[in-house]
Design a protein around this motif. Structure first.
Motif, PDB file in Angstrom:
ATOM      1  N   GLY A 215       5.128   1.945 -13.931  1.00  0.00           N
ATOM      2  CA  GLY A 215       3.757   1.615 -14.283  1.00  0.00           C
ATOM      3  C   GLY A 215       2.908   2.820 -14.611  1.00  0.00           C
ATOM      4  N   GLY A 216       3.540   3.995 -14.682  1.00  0.00           N
ATOM      5  CA  GLY A 216       2.808   5.192 -15.048  1.00  0.00           C
ATOM      6  C   GLY A 216       2.811   5.407 -16.548  1.00  0.00           C
ATOM      7  N   ARG A 217       2.132   6.464 -16.970  1.00  0.00           N
ATOM      8  CA  ARG A 217       2.118   6.813 -18.389  1.00  0.00           C
ATOM      9  C   ARG A 217       2.953   8.070 -18.634  1.00  0.00           C
ATOM     10  NH1 ARG A 217      -3.095   5.385 -20.091  1.00  0.00           N
ATOM     11  NH2 ARG A 217      -2.179   3.433 -20.813  1.00  0.00           N
ATOM     12  N   TRP A 218       2.840   9.067 -17.789  1.00  0.00           N
ATOM     13  CA  TRP A 218       3.728  10.231 -17.790  1.00  0.00           C
ATOM     14  C   TRP A 218       3.650  10.845 -16.403  1.00  0.00           C
ATOM     15  CZ3 TRP A 218       7.850  12.013 -19.962  1.00  0.00           C
ATOM     16  CH2 TRP A 218       8.252  13.329 -19.719  1.00  0.00           C
ATOM     17  N   LEU A 219       4.738  10.703 -15.654  1.00  0.00           N
ATOM     18  CA  LEU A 219       4.757  11.105 -14.251  1.00  0.00           C
ATOM     19  C   LEU A 219       5.335  12.513 -14.093  1.00  0.00           C
ATOM     20  CD1 LEU A 219       6.109   7.805 -12.652  1.00  0.00           C
ATOM     21  CD2 LEU A 219       3.740   8.424 -13.171  1.00  0.00           C
ATOM     22  N   GLU A 220       4.780  13.247 -13.144  1.00  0.00           N
ATOM     23  CA  GLU A 220       5.259  14.599 -12.832  1.00  0.00           C
ATOM     24  C   GLU A 220       4.972  14.901 -11.364  1.00  0.00           C
ATOM     25  OE1 GLU A 220       6.062  17.662 -14.901  1.00  0.00           O
ATOM     26  OE2 GLU A 220       5.248  17.186 -16.884  1.00  0.00           O
ATOM     27  N   GLY A 221       5.377  16.084 -10.928  1.00  0.00           N
ATOM     28  CA  GLY A 221       4.921  16.685  -9.687  1.00  0.00           C
ATOM     29  C   GLY A 221       5.235  15.987  -8.386  1.00  0.00           C
ATOM     30  N   PRO A 222       6.464  15.479  -8.143  1.00  0.00           N
ATOM     31  CA  PRO A 222       6.734  14.861  -6.843  1.00  0.00           C
ATOM     32  C   PRO A 222       6.762  15.905  -5.726  1.00  0.00           C
ATOM     33  CG  PRO A 222       8.778  15.101  -8.084  1.00  0.00           C
ATOM     34  CD  PRO A 222       7.663  15.517  -9.005  1.00  0.00           C
ATOM     35  N   ALA A 223       6.174  15.570  -4.602  1.00  0.00           N
ATOM     36  CA  ALA A 223       6.171  16.456  -3.430  1.00  0.00           C
ATOM     37  C   ALA A 223       6.296  15.606  -2.176  1.00  0.00           C
ATOM     38  CB  ALA A 223       4.886  17.292  -3.381  1.00  0.00           C
ATOM     39  N   TRP A 224       7.243  15.960  -1.311  1.00  0.00           N
ATOM     40  CA  TRP A 224       7.566  15.169  -0.126  1.00  0.00           C
ATOM     41  C   TRP A 224       6.812  15.679   1.094  1.00  0.00           C
ATOM     42  CZ3 TRP A 224       9.559  10.784   1.459  1.00  0.00           C
ATOM     43  CH2 TRP A 224      10.020  10.665   2.774  1.00  0.00           C
ATOM     44  N   PHE A 225       6.190  14.742   1.835  1.00  0.00           N
ATOM     45  CA  PHE A 225       5.477  15.069   3.067  1.00  0.00           C
ATOM     46  C   PHE A 225       6.245  14.465   4.234  1.00  0.00           C
ATOM     47  CE2 PHE A 225       2.521  15.746  -0.241  1.00  0.00           C
ATOM     48  CZ  PHE A 225       1.693  16.771   0.202  1.00  0.00           C
ATOM     49  N   ALA A 226       6.948  15.321   4.950  1.00  0.00           N
ATOM     50  CA  ALA A 226       7.882  14.866   5.976  1.00  0.00           C
ATOM     51  C   ALA A 226       7.192  14.150   7.133  1.00  0.00           C
ATOM     52  CB  ALA A 226       8.693  16.054   6.495  1.00  0.00           C
ATOM     53  N   ALA A 227       6.037  14.659   7.567  1.00  0.00           N
ATOM     54  CA  ALA A 227       5.371  14.084   8.736  1.00  0.00           C
ATOM     55  C   ALA A 227       4.971  12.636   8.504  1.00  0.00           C
ATOM     56  CB  ALA A 227       4.151  14.918   9.108  1.00  0.00           C
ATOM     57  N   GLY A 228       4.555  12.308   7.290  1.00  0.00           N
ATOM     58  CA  GLY A 228       4.123  10.950   7.000  1.00  0.00           C
ATOM     59  C   GLY A 228       5.154  10.110   6.282  1.00  0.00           C
ATOM     60  N   ARG A 229       6.295  10.737   5.956  1.00  0.00           N
ATOM     61  CA  ARG A 229       7.367  10.049   5.219  1.00  0.00           C
ATOM     62  C   ARG A 229       6.839   9.407   3.940  1.00  0.00           C
ATOM     63  NH1 ARG A 229      10.762   6.150   8.964  1.00  0.00           N
ATOM     64  NH2 ARG A 229      11.657   5.698   6.885  1.00  0.00           N
ATOM     65  N   TYR A 230       6.151  10.218   3.148  1.00  0.00           N
ATOM     66  CA  TYR A 230       5.669   9.721   1.861  1.00  0.00           C
ATOM     67  C   TYR A 230       5.805  10.798   0.799  1.00  0.00           C
ATOM     68  CZ  TYR A 230       1.221  12.097   3.004  1.00  0.00           C
ATOM     69  OH  TYR A 230       0.256  13.011   3.344  1.00  0.00           O
ATOM     70  N   LEU A 231       5.768  10.353  -0.444  1.00  0.00           N
ATOM     71  CA  LEU A 231       5.888  11.221  -1.603  1.00  0.00           C
ATOM     72  C   LEU A 231       4.621  11.099  -2.429  1.00  0.00           C
ATOM     73  CD1 LEU A 231       8.333  12.854  -3.230  1.00  0.00           C
ATOM     74  CD2 LEU A 231       8.062  10.894  -4.773  1.00  0.00           C
ATOM     75  N   VAL A 232       4.038  12.225  -2.806  1.00  0.00           N
ATOM     76  CA  VAL A 232       2.902  12.253  -3.711  1.00  0.00           C
ATOM     77  C   VAL A 232       3.403  12.692  -5.084  1.00  0.00           C
ATOM     78  CG1 VAL A 232       0.770  13.498  -4.283  1.00  0.00           C
ATOM     79  CG2 VAL A 232       1.137  12.640  -1.961  1.00  0.00           C
ATOM     80  N   PHE A 233       2.918  12.050  -6.143  1.00  0.00           N
ATOM     81  CA  PHE A 233       3.281  12.469  -7.495  1.00  0.00           C
ATOM     82  C   PHE A 233       2.122  12.188  -8.438  1.00  0.00           C
ATOM     83  CE2 PHE A 233       4.837   8.187  -6.763  1.00  0.00           C
ATOM     84  CZ  PHE A 233       4.586   7.476  -7.922  1.00  0.00           C
ATOM     85  N   SER A 234       2.141  12.846  -9.599  1.00  0.00           N
ATOM     86  CA  SER A 234       1.036  12.767 -10.557  1.00  0.00           C
ATOM     87  C   SER A 234       1.346  11.812 -11.696  1.00  0.00           C
ATOM     88  CB  SER A 234       0.742  14.156 -11.136  1.00  0.00           C
ATOM     89  OG  SER A 234       0.354  15.069 -10.135  1.00  0.00           O
ATOM     90  N   ASP A 235       0.349  11.086 -12.120  1.00  0.00           N
ATOM     91  CA  ASP A 235       0.389  10.285 -13.355  1.00  0.00           C
ATOM     92  C   ASP A 235      -0.662  10.921 -14.257  1.00  0.00           C
ATOM     93  OD1 ASP A 235       0.533   8.419 -15.343  1.00  0.00           O
ATOM     94  OD2 ASP A 235      -0.039   6.707 -14.113  1.00  0.00           O
ATOM     95  N   ILE A 236      -0.255  11.936 -15.023  1.00  0.00           N
ATOM     96  CA  ILE A 236      -1.209  12.857 -15.660  1.00  0.00           C
ATOM     97  C   ILE A 236      -2.173  12.160 -16.615  1.00  0.00           C
ATOM     98  CG2 ILE A 236      -1.471  15.013 -16.919  1.00  0.00           C
ATOM     99  CD1 ILE A 236       1.339  15.790 -16.053  1.00  0.00           C
ATOM    100  N   PRO A 237      -1.703  11.442 -17.648  1.00  0.00           N
ATOM    101  CA  PRO A 237      -2.663  10.848 -18.591  1.00  0.00           C
ATOM    102  C   PRO A 237      -3.586   9.816 -17.951  1.00  0.00           C
ATOM    103  CG  PRO A 237      -0.441  10.867 -19.506  1.00  0.00           C
ATOM    104  CD  PRO A 237      -0.320  11.167 -18.046  1.00  0.00           C
ATOM    105  N   ASN A 238      -3.127   9.143 -16.905  1.00  0.00           N
ATOM    106  CA  ASN A 238      -3.956   8.163 -16.206  1.00  0.00           C
ATOM    107  C   ASN A 238      -4.900   8.803 -15.186  1.00  0.00           C
ATOM    108  OD1 ASN A 238      -3.227   5.728 -17.460  1.00  0.00           O
ATOM    109  ND2 ASN A 238      -1.341   5.585 -16.259  1.00  0.00           N
ATOM    110  N   ASN A 239      -4.844  10.141 -15.100  1.00  0.00           N
ATOM    111  CA  ASN A 239      -5.778  10.894 -14.265  1.00  0.00           C
ATOM    112  C   ASN A 239      -5.786  10.410 -12.813  1.00  0.00           C
ATOM    113  OD1 ASN A 239      -7.699  12.871 -13.722  1.00  0.00           O
ATOM    114  ND2 ASN A 239      -9.427  11.632 -14.416  1.00  0.00           N
TER     115      ASN A 239
END
Length: 308
Positions: free
Chosen positions: A33-57
């Motif tokens: 459902g993204g437009r162009w995804l980048e930048g995955p980063a894993w946060f171990a303490a919360g067991r979640y991944l943050v990533f960017s959907d650049i064109p969708n800001n």
């Protein structure tokens, strides 16, 4: 999810790749459902991944405990690359504001770098953190070339370089001068080597589409060791290194795995162009893959060399 997604799978090009995955492992599509995804980063303490959907800001958050993906930050200043420092804080490259920021535990956003000698950066792209706390990032001009992933603007620096920011002193120093479009970057496990992708072929006919290898001295200066690998499908973008020094990099047809000697040993095929990868999970043996519109993941027998 059962079976195998069309267009995915492992391709063994060298026997050394066979030990990197379990035969019944399958690529999973975690979200689309993204437009162009980048930048995955894993946060171990919360067991979640943050990533960017650049064109969708916006920045997205995949929760490994529930399998749910939601908006993490919107607007995100057209964020691109993300990583995690040794204290578990989010480090982000922002195209729109042409800066590198840190998100502290209380949610406060601190600007780490936005200019060099009084001139604005181009559009910071990808970032990694060394064990001494210094933050290394690339600064090509993709975010200021048009309004799709940022704001069209003029380049003030006159080049695209790699920089090292020292949070202890607040100083930001240019460490390279001969890249066309420096993009993804990562250190070897012992941090004696820095690998940097150059995607200059996007705007320079016959330009570079490779990863270069640079020796890192104790004072942080770099010595060029030449081209590590040439991309055989599309362009390299973001990549990460496992504990045995293998490079897992994005490419046009999926993820390419390289032995430390520079041999392309295998591929993980993905039915979309891949932009970035990150190791995550409890044992850092799950490779998260951002690919055009979707987030994928696959379990490996390889383990990431560090968080982020």
């Amino acid at each position: 999810m059962f079976g195998q997604i069309d267009g995915t799978g492992f391709e063994v090009l060298d026997p050394r790749f066979e030990s990197c995955f379990v035969g019944h492992a399958r690529v999973e599509r975690l979200w689309t459902g993204g437009r162009w995804l980048e930048g995955p980063a894993w946060f171990a303490a919360g067991r979640y991944l943050v990533f960017s959907d650049i064109p969708n800001n916006r920045m997205m958050r995949y929760d490994d405990t529930s399998g749910h993906t939601s908006v993490f930050r919107s607007p995100s200043n057209n964020s691109n690359g993300n990583t995690v420092d040794d204290q578990g804080r989010l480090i982000t490259c922002e195209h729109l504001t042409r800066r590198v920021t840190r998100t502290d535990f209380n949610g406060r956003i601190t600007v780490l770098a936005d200019q060099i000698a009084g001139k604005r950066l181009n559009s910071p792209n990808d970032v990694t953190v060394k064990s001494d706390g210094t933050i290394w990032f690339t600064d090509p001009s993709y975010g200021i070339l048009h309004d799709y992933e940022g704001d069209y603007g003029e380049a003030e620096i006159g080049g695209c370089h790699v920089y090292r920011h020292d949070p202890a002193t607040g100083s930001t120093d240019q460490v390279t001068s001969d890249f066309v479009k420096p993009n993804g970057l990562a250190f070897s496990p012992d941090e004696t080597l820095l690998y940097v992708a150059d995607t200059g072929a996007t705007h320079l006919p016959g330009g570079p589409r490779h990863i270069r290898k640079l020796a890192v001295s104790t004072d942080g200066s770099l010595t060029d060791l030449g081209v590590f690998a040439e991309c055989t499908s599309g362009l390299f973008d973001g990549f990460r290194v496992d504990r045995k020094g293998r490079i897992w990099t994005s490419a046009g047809d999926g993820v390419h795995a390289y032995d430390p000697d520079g041999t392309l040993i295998g591929k993980i095929h993905i039915p979309e162009g891949v932009s970035n990868v990150a190791f995550g999970g409890e044992k850092l043996n799950r490779l998260f893959i951002t690919a055009s519109t979707s987030l994928y993941a696959v379990y490996l027998t390889a383990n990431g060399s560090r968080l982020g």
